[in-house]
Enzyme design. Structure first.
Site, mmCIF file in Angstrom:
data_model
loop_
_atom_site.group_PDB
_atom_site.id
_atom_site.type_symbol
_atom_site.label_atom_id
_atom_site.label_comp_id
_atom_site.label_asym_id
_atom_site.label_seq_id
_atom_site.Cartn_x
_atom_site.Cartn_y
_atom_site.Cartn_z
ATOM 1 N N HIS A 100 -7.051 9.952 3.965
ATOM 2 C CA HIS A 100 -7.189 9.435 5.171
ATOM 3 C C HIS A 100 -7.053 9.174 6.533
ATOM 4 C CE1 HIS A 100 -4.386 8.314 1.837
ATOM 5 N NE2 HIS A 100 -4.893 6.486 2.291
ATOM 6 N N HIS A 148 -9.420 5.040 -1.978
ATOM 7 C CA HIS A 148 -8.046 4.988 -0.304
ATOM 8 C C HIS A 148 -9.040 6.634 0.822
ATOM 9 C CE1 HIS A 148 -4.481 3.416 -1.763
ATOM 10 N NE2 HIS A 148 -5.058 3.414 -2.821
ATOM 11 N N ASP A 177 0.760 -0.924 -0.166
ATOM 12 C CA ASP A 177 0.169 0.181 -0.050
ATOM 13 C C ASP A 177 0.811 1.693 0.080
ATOM 14 O OD1 ASP A 177 -2.364 1.512 0.449
ATOM 15 O OD2 ASP A 177 -2.382 1.720 2.604
#
Ligand code: G3H
Ligand code: 13P
Ligand code: ZN
Length: 313
Positions: A183, A215, A86
């Site tokens: 994120h 994401h 990742d």
């Protein structure tokens, strides 16, 4: 070693099936034995494919030897799971993961100039494809991890007009897009804020055969935030992407949904509760087992209620 020696599957195969089948494959991050076991238990119960995601820092934390030892000893059906790097930030980092036996890598060149992003993405693809390893690349920038109770406001959305050329030039297997996620646990001011589905639709139209990746897709379940705070934590204003918005993205070709923060919350909430209710506990195996089970349950919920990947093996 090659990933097929571990019974792992090429990620592109999982994503192509998902694109055709109208569901998303979960990419759950892990960083130790407990979080790996939690994910594998969830996919075993649901008969779901899954992508085991390891960030560069998680790889450092586990060390390559221990990580691959765990993968080699773990229980999962042949061709059910992929092992994925990742956010690889360099060609060398991606090459290292491929050489260890990963079945896919992400090269994250989203902060580079378009020219450099294309150049390194293509270099990673050329190396990876020699080993039948698949590659995810990224266009557009997600706001960074927000740790200080601040909101992630500054997105640079993926430009739909350049995706076709990017895919052609890089030969990427999948593409991560920026449509308003970020994120970490402070993603937005409130749940009503909408992702940019208009942009996603244009991207999907322009590259209809390319699986797309989301994401920063944790939904930040309130029950974990509440529990963390009830048992001594201090997390304010955390807010994620609602399950209904995530489900809405799947027919628009989002076939890989990345989740890390939800697992962190589930695990932490459980440990805080155990410590508070059993202040005399000193056996890590007891509270780690409870935390692992809590994370498994959350992964199952997300597989069933968001991804739709149950019974897709
Ligand atoms: O996308 C980022 C993941 O949440 C990984 O975070 O580098 O702290 O493991 P990490
Ligand atoms: P979250 O922080 O929303 O869980 O995102 C995880 C992620 O994108 C991993 O690559
Ligand atoms: Zn990410």
């Amino acid at each position: 070693m090659h990933y097929s020696d571990f019974g792992l599957i090429n990620t592109k195969k999982l994503l192509t099936r998902a694109l055709q089948g109208g569901y998303a494959v979960p990419a759950f991050n892990f960083y130790n034995m407990e979080t790996l076991v939690a994910i594998l238990h969830a996919v075993q119960i649901t008969d779901s494919p899954a992508i085991l995601a390891v960030s560069e820092s998680a790889l450092d934390y586990m060390t390559p030897g221990i990580l691959m030892g765990m993968i080699s000893g773990a229980q999962y059906k042949k061709n059910q799971v992929a092992l994925h790097l990742d956010h690889g930030h360099s060609f060398e980092s991606c090459k290292h993961a491929i050489d260890l036996g990963f079945s896919s890598v992400m090269f994250d060149g989203s902060n580079l100039s378009l020219k450099k992003n294309i150049e390194i993405s293509r270099k990673v693809v050329d190396y990876a494809h020699k080993f039948n390893v698949s590659v995810e690349t990224e266009l557009g920038i997600l706001a960074g991890i927000e740790d200080e109770n601040t909101f992630a406001d500054s997105h640079s959305y993926t430009n739909p007009d350049i995706v076709a050329d990017f895919v052609k030039q890089t030969c990427t297997d999948s593409l991560a897009v920026a449509i308003g996620t970020s994120h970490g646990i402070y993603k937005r001011k409130n749940e009503k804020e909408k992702l940019r589905f208009d942009i996603l639709k244009q991207i999907a139209n322009n590259i209809p055969k390319t699986p797309l990746v989301l994401h920063g897709a944790s939904n930040i379940p309130k029950k974990f935030v509440t529990k963390i705070n009830r048992f001594g934590g201090d997390i304010n204003l955390a807010c994620g992407i609602s399950p209904s918005q995530l489900r809405h993205a799947i027919p628009l070709h989002i076939t890989k949904i990345n989740v890390d923060s939800d697992s962190r919350l589930a695990f932490t909430a459980s440990i805080r509760e155990t410590f508070s209710k059993q202040p005399n506990t000193i056996n890590p195996r007891e509270y780690l087992k409870t935390a692992t089970d809590t994370m498994t349950k959350n992964c199952i919920d997300e597989i069933m209620n968001i991804m739709g990947s149950n019974n897709k093996i």
